[in-house]
Each structure stands twice: as structure tokens, then as C-alpha cells.
Write a protein that holds these residues in place. Structure first.
Motif, short mmCIF file in Angstrom:
data_model
loop_
_atom_site.label_atom_id
_atom_site.label_comp_id
_atom_site.label_asym_id
_atom_site.label_seq_id
_atom_site.Cartn_x
_atom_site.Cartn_y
_atom_site.Cartn_z
N LEU A 140 1.27 -5.78 3.34
CA LEU A 140 1.44 -4.33 3.40
C LEU A 140 0.19 -3.60 2.92
O LEU A 140 -0.25 -2.62 3.54
CB LEU A 140 2.64 -3.89 2.54
N SER A 196 -2.96 -1.86 4.90
CA SER A 196 -2.47 -1.58 6.25
C SER A 196 -2.44 -0.08 6.53
O SER A 196 -2.35 0.75 5.63
CB SER A 196 -1.05 -2.14 6.43
N VAL A 236 -1.53 1.71 0.80
CA VAL A 236 -0.87 1.66 2.11
C VAL A 236 -0.98 3.07 2.71
O VAL A 236 -0.60 4.05 2.06
CB VAL A 236 0.62 1.28 1.99
#
Length: 588
Positions: A81, A84, A292
Motif C-alpha cells: 500500500l 502507491s 499513500v
């Protein structure tokens, strides 16, 4: 493959109605049309299904099929994650760009997390252990410096019957087996969780530790606690995004989730281009290694904008459950509210204030209530702190989104266009802003810096408030009409504004102020004021105090003294005492 459950009969932008099966659940994920566009059921009336589609529906016609999945809108959670960049429904934007160019192709379905990467797996539990939801059974190094903790899904408990040995595994490899009753369930490193359902925790803890941002006006004057919620309202061009960038870079959170919700494409492009090149000041590694990004710009489908907030908060809760402190930036909740208003209008719902749906306040409350400092099921403590930007049209803070937001947050950082125009950044208006966390975090400050921070902060606010009152008189009759004691208030307030509250995010020294530096700066300015006040009462003209060399030193100490060289502050204190004593001896 999912089976057809209904046939589309009515289309209005992102909202479609279909007639068919009665065995469809509210908030179920559906696929619409031959291109299988992703949507979500938002209304059921007999055999009529109303869904909002998270992609562009142009070209779709009545008679198109609707397919059911039997699942709610969920996010994938697991290693990979961090670093990203997703859209509002967790589609990986870099992979989409490789396949379809700068614009997202309709009906594109890509796995959010890359399945072929192999992660170095280290078990920490033992076979035979009784495991509950949230318990940590293994760890994976997600980046060079970040430990990802593999947890048992929250809704599962039983006995660990098998656990993979140390080695490298993909997300879909079975890494554990848990006996639940008479059946055995296989676990992988990949989990899914419905975005509209808050992840559970053991208990909610009190919020008494501030989120340190390095921004003096926030930390010293209007602190937000870890696990708290803050709002940044401000008109266009007042510095909301830059303030959130500074918090994202410097805050002492271990994970950053940044949601660009409905902002202009070029503004979001800057974020996407700059973040990968920013360096984490604590580790020296790229900042993206603990970040993220969720990008849902204003030219993307409006319904997905509404989903992006929930996608981001669910990812934040996942890292909170591992025992990390997470800061979530939502930029901006006004665009999210506008998406609610547009979908509500297409559903022909009765509008409330300014056309927003009647449930606007409820949705905002649901979002901000997911902030919190909690004890997790694995015995650790973690937090999600929400910083939500609000973009009131024309800077009108009386509009519904700002007013409802104020009901659900305890920290309000009001940005002022006139301050921004005067190049005073961060342009947070100290008279309109407030924090209800002051008493909560006062004990923590006392332990960290050993001085009465709250007393100094309140004294500085008294001076700034008095300046606001006196400035009205100055506008009418000029400063010369004021007695010298009141003119000293104006002088000290200038020192506070220019030497303390103003902070240059682009300056290497001034971009971040340590707690010790913040307290020491405030001490020196207040010391200057108290010494000067005694001298003025003895008859010294204010002009002499204004022309003291130390005045310029006080204004420039924010950029001249780095965080590591605070001993230089002692020299400034000596200058204040020497210059004031000289004046004092002349007028005593």
C-alpha cells in the motif's frame, strides 16, 4: 464471473436504475453495462435497483445488463500500500497510465496491490496459539524502514494450526491456517474490508498527545491531538494545500494518507510529482515510503469522489490497527460534499440548505468520527488524525459545509485571504481559529519542555487580541494618539506576527521548528514585552524601544538560529537584558 441480476431502465449521469432481482443488498458492489463499469447500490424499491456508477456513463443505453457481485465496496489491504497512488475506488493509477495513457479507460479493472511481488515474511506467533481478530502473527518489511504487521482479520478468531516459516511469499500465498469451530480457514497477507464500515478496536483512549507539525502557529497556538480532527477552511489561494503539504512532510505521524478529493487536476499533478521527490526529514529516505496517495480530481467521475474519502480512511485505520500513528489529509471535503449534492440532485431527493442533501451533516459526522486514539486488539495503541480542508465559496465560513464541519471537529484553523495577500504564511487567522485540545495536551507540554507553555500561549493570545482592538482606534486617529503602554502592545504583537507566527515553508531553517525552539522563541518575545513594559511605565518613550537593535534580532531569530543551535537563544536573552537595563537606568 458475476451473474446478471437486472436490466438498466433509466440513466441520469452517474445514477442508473435497473429492474430485476429482489435478492440484491444495499451498498452491494455491482457492474453495469457490457464494459462492466463499477457501481454501488444506493437504493432499493421492490425490484427496482438504484446504483451510483464510479465511471463515466456516456453512451450507455436502457437495456444494458447489471451484474451483481454479492460484496460491498471494499479496499484491498496488505503489503504494497505504501508508495502507491490510487484513484477513488483504489485503482492503481501508475499501472493504468501504462495501459491506457493519461486518461483512465472505461471499465478498466486492475488489482490495487501487485500480486507477483514477493515479501520477506517473518512469523512472530506460534502454532497452537489462540488468535483473535487484529492479533499480529507475522511481520514484513514493506519498505527499507517500515515494518508491516500481518494481522488476523478483525472478524476471525480461533486456534492457529499452521504458520508458514520464514521466507518470501506473494500476497496470495497461504501463510497461516486458523481453526474456527470445526472448520479450518486459510489466511493470506491480503485482506479486504468494506470502506463504509469502520474497522473495530478494543477501546478508545483519551487524546492528550499533540500531533507535532513543526508549524509554530499550529503547535504552540492551536494544537491538534493525535487521534483528533482539525479543519482548515479558507478561500481559493489562501494556502490550504501548502499547509497540508507541510503537515504531511513534518508531522510526527508514522504513516501519511493524502486524499486529493475533487481538487483541480493541475494542483493534484503537483502533489503527485512533488511527493515522490520529497525526503523524509526523520529517516532521510523518500517521503513516499510512508505515504499513500489517493487522487480523485475534479475531472474524474463525481461518484468516485464520494468514495475516495472512505477508501482513504479505511487504509488509515488498517495502519492504526498495527499500532501506528496515521495522519490523514483530505483536500477538500467541500468537493466531496459537492459530489454528494450532485448525486442527491440526480436522485431527485429533497434538497436542504444551499442544495446540499439533508444527510450532509450525518455523512460529515461519520467521517470525522473515524478519527481516534485507540487501543487495538493486539494490545498496541494507534491513532488516526484527520486534517480536512474546506473550500467555502468566496471564503464564506457561514456556508453549510464549514458550519457542519465545526460541529464535529475540535480544532479550527481559519485561513485568511487578506493575510495570504500580505504574504503572511501560514495565513491562519489567530482571532478566528481555536483549539479545544489545549487543556488536554498541557500536561504533555509540561513534561517535554518543562515550562508553563499554556500560560505563555494565553499571554501571547491576549496581546494579539488587544492589538486587534487597538488597531480599530489606530485606523481612526493614528498610533500617536495612543498612550505608550498601548503602543508597546502593538510593537510586541508585531514581533509575534512577524517573528513567530509567520513561517517560510521554503526556508531550510524556518520550515520546521522544534518544540524547544518554539517555546524559547515565545519566551524571549514575552520577556522583551515584560521588560519593556516596566521601562515604559518609568517614562521611556516607545520610540526608543522600537529602535533597540534586539528588535530586529528577535524577528530574524526564526531563520538565523537552527533547531540544533538553541544555545544562541541565550545570547539574545543577554542582549534583551543588557539593552533594557541600559534604558531602565536612564529613566528610573
Amino acid at each position: 464471473m458475476s451473474e446478471q441480476i437486472a436490466t438498466v431502465t433509466w440513466i441520469n449521469g452517474p445514477v442508473v436504475r435497473a429492474r430485476g432481482s429482489r435478492h440484491v443488498s444495499m451498498l452491494e458492489l455491482v457492474e453495469v453495462g457490457e464494459e462492466r463499469l463499477v457501481g454501488e447500490v444506493i437504493g432499493l424499491n421492490g425490484d427496482i435497483i438504484t446504483a451510483q456508477v464510479y465511471e463515466e456513463t456516456s453512451g450507455m443505453r436502457p437495456g444494458a445488463p447489471m451484474y451483481g457481485t454479492g460484496l460491498p465496496l471494499s479496499v484491498e489491504l496488505g503489503p504494497g500500500l505504501l508508495k502507491s497512488i490510487f484513484d477513488g475506488v483504489q485503482r492503481p493509477l501508475p499501472l493504468i497510465e501504462m495501459q491506457s495513457g493519461s486518461f483512465i479507460g472505461r471499465g478498466m479493472r486492475l488489482d490495487p496491490l501487485y500480486r507477483k511481488d514477493r515479501w520477506k515474511f517473518t512469523p512472530v506467533a506460534k502454532v497452537g496459539d489462540a488468535v483473535n481478530g487484529g492479533m499480529i502473527i507475522a511481520t514484513v518489511m514493506e519498505t527499507d524502514t517500515f515494518e508491516h504487521r500481518i494481522m488476523v482479520p478483525p472478524d476471525l478468531s480461533g486456534t492457529l494450526t499452521w504458520l508458514a516459516s520464514s521466507g518470501e511469499y506473494t500476497l496470495e500465498d497461504v501463510i497461516a491456517k486458523v481453526k474456527v469451530g470445526s472448520e479450518e480457514k486459510e489466511l493470506t497477507m491480503l485482506q479486504r474490508w468494506p470502506v463504509r464500515r469502520p474497522r473495530p478496536y478494543k477501546s478508545r483512549l483519551g487524546v492528550n498527545t499533540p500531533l507535532i507539525t513543526g508549524q509554530r502557529v499550529l503547535d504552540t497556538f492551536f494544537p491538534v491531538a493525535k487521534g483528533g480532527a482539525a479543519g482548515i477552511p479558507g478561500p481559493f489561494g489562501s494556502g490550504k494545500t501548502v499547509t497540508q503539504h507541510s503537515i504531511a512532510k513534518w508531522a510526527d505521524a508514522q504513516v501519511i494518507v493524502y486524499i486529493g478529493c475533487g481538487e483541480r487536476g493541475n494542483e493534484m499533478t503537483e502533489v503527485l510529482q512533488e511527493f515522490p521527490h520529497l525526503t523524509d526529514p526523520r529517516s532521510g529516505r523518500p517521503l513516499m515510503e510512508r505515504t499513500v496517495l489517493i487522487a480523485n480530481t475534479s475531472n474524474m467521475p463525481v461518484a468516485a469522489r464520494e468514495a475516495s474519502i472512505y477508501t482513504g480512511i479505511t487504509i488509515a485505520e488498517y495502519y492504526r490497527d498495527m499500532g501506528y500513528h496515521v495522519a490523514l489529509m483530505a483536500d477538500s471535503t467541500s468537493r466531496w460534499a459537492e459530489a454528494l449534492r450532485e448525486v442527491s440532485g440526480r436522485l431527485e431527493e429533497m434538497p436542504a440548505e444551499e442544495g446540499y442533501p439533508a444527510y450532509l451533516a450525518g455523512r460529515l459526522a461519520e467521517f470525522y468520527e473515524r478519527a481516534g486514539y485507540v487501543e487495538t486488539f493486539n494490545g498496541k495503541s494507534g491513532s488516526v488524525t484527520i486534517v480536512g480542508a474546506v473550500s467555502p465559496p468566496g471564503g464564506d465560513f457561514s456556508e453549510p459545509v464549514t458550519q457542519h464541519t465545526k460541529r464535529f471537529i475540535r480544532c479550527f484553523w481559519a485561513l485568511d485571504k487578506s493575510l495570504a495577500s500580505a504574504r503572511h504564511f501560514p495565513s491562519i487567522n489567530w482571532l478566528d481559529s481555536y483549539s479545544e485540545y489545549l487543556e488536554d495536551v498541557a500536561g504533555w507540554w509540561q513534561k517535554q519542555v518543562g515550562t508553563d507553555w499554556l500560560r505563555m500561549r494565553n499571554r501571547a493570545m491576549e496581546i494579539l487580541s488587544e492589538e486587534a482592538r487597538l488597531s480599530q482606534i489606530v485606523k481612526l486617529v493614528g498610533p500617536d494618539a495612543l498612550p505608550d503602554e498601548e503602543r508597546l502592545v502593538l510593537e510586541t504583537a508585531r514581533l509575534l506576527r512577524e517573528g513567530f507566527l509567520q513561517q517560510n515553508a521554503m526556508d531550510k531553517v524556518d520550515a520546521y521548528s522544534s518544540l524547544q525552539k518554539q517555546v524559547r522563541m515565545l519566551e524571549l518575545i514575552l520577556r522583551f514585552h515584560e521588560r519593556a513594559l516596566r521601562i515604559v511605565k518609568h517614562g521611556a518613550p516607545i520610540l526608543l524601544i522600537h529602535e533597540l537593535p534586539v528588535v530586529d534580532t528577535l524577528i530574524r531569530m526564526k531563520t538565523n538560529i537552527p533547531n540544533e543551535e538553541l544555545e544562541k537563544m541565550d545570547d539574545i536573552q543577554k542582549q534583551i537584558d543588557e539593552q533594557m537595563s541600559r534604558l531602565d537606568s536612564e529613566y528610573r
